[in-house]
Each structure stands twice: as structure tokens, then as C-alpha cells.
Design an enzyme around this catalytic site. Sequence first.
Site, mmCIF file in Angstrom:
data_model
loop_
_atom_site.group_PDB
_atom_site.id
_atom_site.type_symbol
_atom_site.label_atom_id
_atom_site.label_comp_id
_atom_site.label_asym_id
_atom_site.label_seq_id
_atom_site.Cartn_x
_atom_site.Cartn_y
_atom_site.Cartn_z
ATOM 1 N N CYS A 171 9.003 1.834 -6.824
ATOM 2 C CA CYS A 171 8.281 0.916 -7.712
ATOM 3 C C CYS A 171 8.701 -0.505 -7.355
ATOM 4 C CB CYS A 171 8.636 1.239 -9.169
ATOM 5 S SG CYS A 171 7.824 0.138 -10.329
ATOM 6 N N CYS A 200 0.834 -3.824 -9.987
ATOM 7 C CA CYS A 200 1.563 -2.741 -9.306
ATOM 8 C C CYS A 200 2.150 -3.337 -8.029
ATOM 9 C CB CYS A 200 0.592 -1.605 -8.987
ATOM 10 S SG CYS A 200 1.328 -0.291 -7.999
HETATM 11 N N1 LIG Z 1 3.067 4.814 -10.067
HETATM 12 C C1 LIG Z 1 3.624 4.713 -8.711
HETATM 13 C C2 LIG Z 1 5.102 4.283 -8.772
HETATM 14 C C3 LIG Z 1 5.247 2.919 -9.422
HETATM 15 C C4 LIG Z 1 4.538 1.873 -8.641
HETATM 16 C C5 LIG Z 1 4.346 0.544 -9.327
HETATM 17 N N2 LIG Z 1 4.698 0.425 -10.710
HETATM 18 C C6 LIG Z 1 4.956 -0.579 -8.504
HETATM 19 O O1 LIG Z 1 5.251 -1.651 -9.045
HETATM 20 O O2 LIG Z 1 5.091 -0.374 -7.257
HETATM 21 C C7 LIG Z 1 3.524 6.063 -8.020
HETATM 22 O O3 LIG Z 1 3.691 7.082 -8.683
HETATM 23 O O4 LIG Z 1 3.293 6.054 -6.799
#
Ligand SMILES: N[C@H](CCC[C@H](N)C(=O)O)C(=O)O
Length: 261
Positions: A76, A200
Site C-alpha cells: 500500500c 490509491c
Molecule cells: N487494495 C490494494 C492494497 C492497497 C493499495 C492502496 N491503498 C495504495 O495506496 O497503494 C490491493 O489489495 O492491491
Amino acid sequence: MTLTFYKYQGTGNDFVIIDNREQILSKNNTKLFAKLCDRKFGIGADGLMLLELPENQEDDFTMVYFNADGNESSMCGNGGRCLVAFAAFLGVVKHKATFTAIDGKHHAEIKNDLVYLQMQNVSEIEKHDSYLFLDTGSPHHVAMVEGLSDFDVFTKGRKIRNGAPYFESGSNVNFVEKKNGNHFAVRTYERGVEDETLSCGTGVTAVALSMHATQLTDKQEVIIHTLGGELKVTFKQTANGYEDIYLIGPAKQVFKGEIVC
Ligand SMILES: N[C@H](CCC[C@H](N)C(=O)O)C(=O)O
């Protein structure tokens, strides 16, 4: 048990963070982590992170990340930036940090109230007719759209996340609109949150590299506008793909709290 937690947000991607250096929580607490992330019955967050002791000499700490569904997940980017800010708040680090996450080692620096997080190198970007796919620590589907502000991100994102070729394991889904020059707007449907998030970090990183790889910008510094704020991605194109990739943006502590669980 009464649990002390901290709530952080990085451009609106929000997280529960727990200082787990004393190992008060085990990593298989899926039900508890999902409850803590629940916006009605818990604290509410897109994800939850444990700050843990380093497992080698070079590291300052270890990052363990869980999606809102309570399952441990891939990297993340916004969470990593928030965890660096939290480590500085605790005094575990000053302005520079080295830590290990599920996708390997990361270096980070806090400068002018922004967190600079080095992301893993990217050696492969799949180019399909209507989308690109790459892994920036988490898997990302990247598609250009028009009218992003009115786009049905939830419905369209959920369909792509669950359909071919991703199915059960899924992918995060990023919809992109070019603004001008090296500025792009992005909205993301996040796997494991199973909804749109305000930003994200690994997604924004995937979009920036994709825009360069498809010549929609020739700059190696890309500004991404998300619903939660602005992030900058810098990188170098090399013979091996993309390296020296930094995700840059704010990471703020919103509140500290205690919860009985
Ligand atoms: N939900 C993503 C992980 C968190 C990614 C996101 N919150 C970031 O800031 O990179 C996944 O399961 O691939």
C-alpha cells in the site's frame, strides 16, 4: 482488551495504525481487522497497518498491511507513506526511514511536510487494446476514460476487478483522464476495499508510469489529481523498465483513540 490506535490519511486514503512492536496482536486476526476498518461498527478505514520491529540490521521497522476486508494484502503506497509519518511521530525515525513490506525493502524521506516513498522497480507493463496492466507492489489495471468526474467508478470498477483475467485474486482498477501536460486525474476502485477510494498510492504510481510508457507524457515527473488530493510520482526510464520511482505526498495523523475489542 482496550486497544490504542492511530488514524492516518494520505490524500484521503485512510488507515488504522497500531504500534505492534510488542506483538500485542497476531497477524491472523482477520475478523478483528475487518471490524476495526468497518465504518459503522468500528473505527472505519480503507486499511489497517501494524508497525512491527525490524527483522534485519538496515531496517528501522517492518510494515504489515491489511485491506478493509481484514485480509493481509500486497503493498500500500499511501499506507507506506502514513507509516513513515507515524514512525517519525513515535521517534522511531527522524527524517529518513528504511523498512521492509510484503513487496520488499523501501526507503523514504520526510521533506517539507511531504513523504517521499521509494517504490519497487517496474520491469514490465502489459499493453492491451483498451487498458494496461502492471504491478507496482499491488496489481493495477489502468484505463483511459472521458468524463471522469461523472464516471460510474464503482459499477465499472467492480466488473473489471472480478472479471477476466483477474477473477478471484482480482486487481485494483484505475480510470484516468489527461488534464494537460504532465497532469492527470485518476479515480480508483480498490481490491479488498471493494469500493472506490479517494486515492490509491500504488495505483497513482501505476498510472504515472503508464502515461509515460504510452507517450501521453514525456516527463519523468507526473502530477496526479485524485479525489483526496494531489500526488507526485517521479521515476527514471532505464533499459530495465522504470527505476528510482518515488511516490510523493502528504500523510497526516487525524486522531488517536482507544477501542475495546
Ligand atoms: N487494495 C490494494 C492494497 C492497497 C493499495 C492502496 N491503498 C495504495 O495506496 O497503494 C490491493 O489489495 O492491491
